[in-house]
Scaffold this active site. Structure first.
Site, mmCIF file in Angstrom:
data_model
loop_
_atom_site.group_PDB
_atom_site.id
_atom_site.type_symbol
_atom_site.label_atom_id
_atom_site.label_comp_id
_atom_site.label_asym_id
_atom_site.label_seq_id
_atom_site.Cartn_x
_atom_site.Cartn_y
_atom_site.Cartn_z
ATOM 1 N N LYS A 203 21.848 -23.660 -10.375
ATOM 2 C CA LYS A 203 20.767 -24.154 -11.223
ATOM 3 C C LYS A 203 19.395 -23.766 -10.660
ATOM 4 O O LYS A 203 18.527 -23.291 -11.397
ATOM 5 C CB LYS A 203 20.881 -25.667 -11.388
ATOM 6 N N THR A 204 19.202 -23.961 -9.363
ATOM 7 C CA THR A 204 17.920 -23.590 -8.755
ATOM 8 C C THR A 204 17.715 -22.089 -8.820
ATOM 9 O O THR A 204 16.599 -21.606 -9.091
ATOM 10 C CB THR A 204 17.860 -24.076 -7.304
ATOM 11 N N ASP B 131 14.010 -30.588 -10.172
ATOM 12 C CA ASP B 131 15.404 -30.796 -9.785
ATOM 13 C C ASP B 131 15.732 -32.287 -9.879
ATOM 14 O O ASP B 131 14.847 -33.140 -9.728
ATOM 15 C CB ASP B 131 15.605 -30.295 -8.355
ATOM 16 N N THR C 49 22.690 -32.990 -12.370
ATOM 17 C CA THR C 49 24.139 -33.061 -12.193
ATOM 18 C C THR C 49 24.736 -34.165 -13.056
ATOM 19 O O THR C 49 25.952 -34.302 -13.120
ATOM 20 C CB THR C 49 24.487 -33.334 -10.715
ATOM 21 N N ARG D 282 27.785 -21.933 -3.774
ATOM 22 C CA ARG D 282 27.105 -22.434 -2.580
ATOM 23 C C ARG D 282 28.103 -22.655 -1.450
ATOM 24 O O ARG D 282 27.853 -22.294 -0.294
ATOM 25 C CB ARG D 282 26.375 -23.747 -2.895
#
Length: 337
Positions: free
Chosen positions: A66-67, A111, A160, A219
């Site tokens: 997402k980032t 975020d 999330t 990640r």
């Protein structure tokens, strides 16, 4: 105690490492083909019309990009990007300060947007829709509302837990992208790219083994790759599948991709609570972890793998989960499963 391999709260060193591996264009971004295609159309249409792209909500489990996508949106639009987070915006004044400092066309990335204060959310409604906020001056009977015009901007929110966002806020996003867990083949491509950037030469079978244990999450794949690199450096090991298996064994990542916390949760449900059901807070106390870590990091993977289930009465171990728990720690009470 959080596990450094899956803990969503990254250290500065890990953030720098992940930042160096981040792609900067949609072309370089691996996986999520549907989301990439949707974003390509959205961004290209905005460029053709010479306007700021619609507001974008990126929803999905931690670690799926997402980032990275937010940074790519800023890069693709050629505009600066400003970073903030929901926990940092606890008052309407905090949000007003951020919004009033934006330049025309700037991308604002928030975020964990679901963790913003309610007063800030209500201010954001007007800002997203009309590029305007109302500032209250004075108190009591003499208070007055002064409108403040904002420069056109694009809000990119990441969450999330999209279900925690109020409907009025969700409705103001022009596009919502739902990120899914990665297939093993896509994770192999992610690891191949990261290996090249790290000057690490791993065999195809080694990359496949690493990808299969990465919980469908880039990640985690990149963090495991970093641990494998360290193991190979220290032990002068071979960069084949045996070297990867030895490194992952050292760091308690098993063949199914379960790590220490996963196994502790599964063991607790199966052995301590007879397969469940057991409440989240009780389970968290039993394994010595935060309930939020179990709910947002551990559970999605275990549920997706069919090892545990969620019921109105609590968490249960499935038949597959009971068999896996028995293999981890044989127990006579599980013989009938």
């Amino acid at each position: 105690m959080n596990d450094p391999l899956i803990d969503p709260a990254s250290t500065p060193e890990e953030l720098a490492f992940e930042g160096a591996l981040r792609p900067t264009t949609l072309t370089d971004f691996v996986g999520q083909p549907k989301v990439r295609g949707q974003l390509e159309v959205l961004l290209q249409a905005a460029r053709m019309q010479e306007r700021a792209p619609d507001h974008i909500l990126l929803a999905g489990p931690p670690g799926l990009g997402k980032t990275t996508l937010a940074m790519i949106i800023g890069h693709e639009t050629g505009r600066p990007i400003r970073f903030s987070s929901g926990p940092a915006i606890q008052h309407a004044g905090d949000l007003a300060a951020v919004l009033s400092a934006l330049v025309p066309g700037e991308v604002l990335f928030v975020d964990e947007i679901h963790r913003m204060a309610r007063s800030a959310e209500e201010m954001l409604y007007l800002a997203m829709e009309d590029f305007r906020i109302d500032i209250m001056v004075g108190k009591g009977a003499g208070a007055a509302s002064i409108p403040l015009e904002l420069a056109p901007f694009t809000l990119v929110g990441a969450t999330t837990r999209s279900g925690m966002l109020p409907a009025p806020l969700r409705d103001r996003f022009g596009f919502t992208a739902h990120l899914e867990f990665y297939e093993t083949a896509d994770l192999e491509r992610v690891l191949a790219r990261s290996s090249r950037l790290m000057d690490l030469d791993l065999e195809a079978a080694a990359l496949a083994e690493l990808a299969s244990r990465s919980r469908g999450t880039p990640r985690i794949a990149n963090r495991l790759l970093r641990r494998v690199r360290d193991w190979l450096l220290v032990h002068a090991g071979s960069s084949d599948i045996d070297g990867v298996r030895a490194a992952l064994e050292l760091y308690d990542v098993d063949e199914a991709g379960l790590d220490r916390i996963d196994r502790a949760v599964l063991h607790a449900i199966a052995h301590r609570f007879g397969g469940g059901p057991v409440g989240l807070s009780t389970l968290a106390a039993a394994v010595g972890e935060e309930a939020d870590t179990i709910e947002s990091v551990v559970e999605p993977f275990l549920v997706r793998e069919g090892l545990i289930g969620r019921t109105p009465r609590g968490r249960i171990a499935t038949a597959s989960g009971m068999r896996h728990a028995r293999a981890l720690a044989p127990d006579d009470t599980l013989d009938g499963v």
